[in-house]
Design a protein around this motif. Structure first.
Motif, PDB file in Angstrom:
ATOM      1  N   VAL A 152     -15.053 -59.790 -39.893  1.00  0.00           N
ATOM      2  CA  VAL A 152     -16.252 -59.432 -40.650  1.00  0.00           C
ATOM      3  C   VAL A 152     -17.444 -60.249 -40.171  1.00  0.00           C
ATOM      4  CG1 VAL A 152     -15.042 -58.580 -42.685  1.00  0.00           C
ATOM      5  CG2 VAL A 152     -15.565 -60.981 -42.527  1.00  0.00           C
ATOM      6  N   THR A 153     -18.620 -59.641 -40.306  1.00  0.00           N
ATOM      7  CA  THR A 153     -19.863 -60.273 -39.869  1.00  0.00           C
ATOM      8  C   THR A 153     -20.851 -60.281 -41.036  1.00  0.00           C
ATOM      9  OG1 THR A 153     -20.904 -58.203 -39.173  1.00  0.00           O
ATOM     10  CG2 THR A 153     -19.514 -59.322 -37.541  1.00  0.00           C
ATOM     11  N   GLU A 154     -22.022 -60.760 -40.765  1.00  0.00           N
ATOM     12  CA  GLU A 154     -23.088 -60.780 -41.773  1.00  0.00           C
ATOM     13  C   GLU A 154     -23.313 -59.390 -42.363  1.00  0.00           C
ATOM     14  OE1 GLU A 154     -27.912 -61.566 -41.843  1.00  0.00           O
ATOM     15  OE2 GLU A 154     -26.709 -62.420 -40.228  1.00  0.00           O
TER      16      GLU A 154
ATOM     17  N   ASP B 197     -17.919 -64.632 -38.333  1.00  0.00           N
ATOM     18  CA  ASP B 197     -18.919 -65.473 -37.677  1.00  0.00           C
ATOM     19  C   ASP B 197     -20.089 -65.730 -38.630  1.00  0.00           C
ATOM     20  OD1 ASP B 197     -20.158 -62.982 -37.674  1.00  0.00           O
ATOM     21  OD2 ASP B 197     -20.599 -62.973 -35.532  1.00  0.00           O
ATOM     22  N   ASP B 198     -19.864 -65.465 -39.915  1.00  0.00           N
ATOM     23  CA  ASP B 198     -20.900 -65.651 -40.925  1.00  0.00           C
ATOM     24  C   ASP B 198     -20.481 -66.757 -41.897  1.00  0.00           C
ATOM     25  OD1 ASP B 198     -23.405 -64.659 -42.303  1.00  0.00           O
ATOM     26  OD2 ASP B 198     -21.932 -64.432 -43.918  1.00  0.00           O
TER      27      ASP B 198
ATOM     28  N   GLY C 100     -13.489 -69.324 -38.973  1.00  0.00           N
ATOM     29  CA  GLY C 100     -14.932 -69.147 -38.904  1.00  0.00           C
ATOM     30  C   GLY C 100     -15.442 -69.560 -37.535  1.00  0.00           C
ATOM     31  N   MET C 101     -16.175 -68.672 -36.876  1.00  0.00           N
ATOM     32  CA  MET C 101     -16.781 -68.977 -35.576  1.00  0.00           C
ATOM     33  C   MET C 101     -18.262 -69.259 -35.775  1.00  0.00           C
ATOM     34  SD  MET C 101     -15.104 -66.118 -33.041  1.00  0.00           S
ATOM     35  CE  MET C 101     -15.684 -64.730 -34.023  1.00  0.00           C
TER      36      MET C 101
ATOM     37  N   ILE D 151     -19.421 -71.657 -28.406  1.00  0.00           N
ATOM     38  CA  ILE D 151     -18.796 -71.093 -29.597  1.00  0.00           C
ATOM     39  C   ILE D 151     -17.741 -72.088 -30.056  1.00  0.00           C
ATOM     40  CG2 ILE D 151     -17.363 -69.241 -30.503  1.00  0.00           C
ATOM     41  CD1 ILE D 151     -18.834 -67.356 -28.604  1.00  0.00           C
ATOM     42  N   VAL D 152     -17.827 -72.452 -31.327  1.00  0.00           N
ATOM     43  CA  VAL D 152     -16.854 -73.354 -31.929  1.00  0.00           C
ATOM     44  C   VAL D 152     -16.226 -72.623 -33.113  1.00  0.00           C
ATOM     45  CG1 VAL D 152     -18.053 -75.452 -31.182  1.00  0.00           C
ATOM     46  CG2 VAL D 152     -18.618 -74.435 -33.389  1.00  0.00           C
ATOM     47  N   PHE D 153     -15.091 -73.133 -33.582  1.00  0.00           N
ATOM     48  CA  PHE D 153     -14.451 -72.470 -34.710  1.00  0.00           C
ATOM     49  C   PHE D 153     -13.759 -73.471 -35.604  1.00  0.00           C
ATOM     50  CE2 PHE D 153     -11.555 -72.371 -31.140  1.00  0.00           C
ATOM     51  CZ  PHE D 153     -10.317 -72.702 -31.677  1.00  0.00           C
TER      52      PHE D 153
END
Length: 173
Positions: free
Chosen positions: A100-102, A125-126, A137-138, A145-147
């Motif tokens: 899922v995204t923003e 990523d949100d 979470g990315m 890119i971190v997670f």
């Protein structure tokens, strides 16, 4: 079980993707899709959750990340083909992976229902959606890119995340 040399090669590929040079060469969403593919590779689902020959990745059509995820559709992981399934039409039990995204903020209740406590690898990523209880979470940190990983939720869901993946995470809860 995956051979140690193949697993090590996958970890190396994940690290290469995290470098600023790789970021400069590939669009952000393509890199995130590659990370998601590796998250799938480094996750083990309970046998009961893996019925059929596919790993269903549920995502919202029309988002930039969903378009990038089309690049991993048809690839294999754990001997199964990855299939991209529209998130809006998904029901509990339809998804092995939820991304899922923003753009999905209004669907938080649906995502919770789909993921619930079942064996679903949930990724975003949100940061706002991450607080809804997703597992990974990315984020961008400069040009990397971190997670982060909520491993306690993964365990509750019946998922086993590779210790190698956990070591690469910025933080593990």
């Amino acid at each position: 079980m995956r051979s140690p040399s193949r697993l090590l090669a996958a970890v190396r590929a994940l690290l290469v993707l995290a470098t600023p040079q790789a970021f400069a060469q590939a669009p952000e969403h393509d890199l995130k899709a590659a990370f998601i593919y590796n998250f799938i590779q480094f996750t083990q689902w309970p046998d009961a959750a893996m019925k059929g020959g596919t790993i269903n990745l549920c995502s919202s059509p029309g988002t930039m990340l969903n378009m990038a995820l089309q690049g991993i559709a048809g690839k294999t992981a754990h001997g199964r083909t990855i299939a991209i399934v529209p998130l809006a039409g998904a029901a509990p039990g339809d998804c092995h992976v939820v991304v899922v995204t923003e753009d999905d903020r209004g669907r938080a209740a649906m995502v919770r229902k789909i993921a619930g406590t079942s064996a679903v690898l949930s990724i975003t990523d949100d940061p706002e959606i991450l607080r809804e209880g997703l597992l990974i979470g990315m984020a961008l940190d400069g040009k990397r890119i971190v997670f982060t990983i909520d491993n306690s939720r993964a365990v509750t869901a019946g998922l086993v995340l590779s210790s190698r993946l956990l070591r690469l995470a910025r933080s593990v809860q």
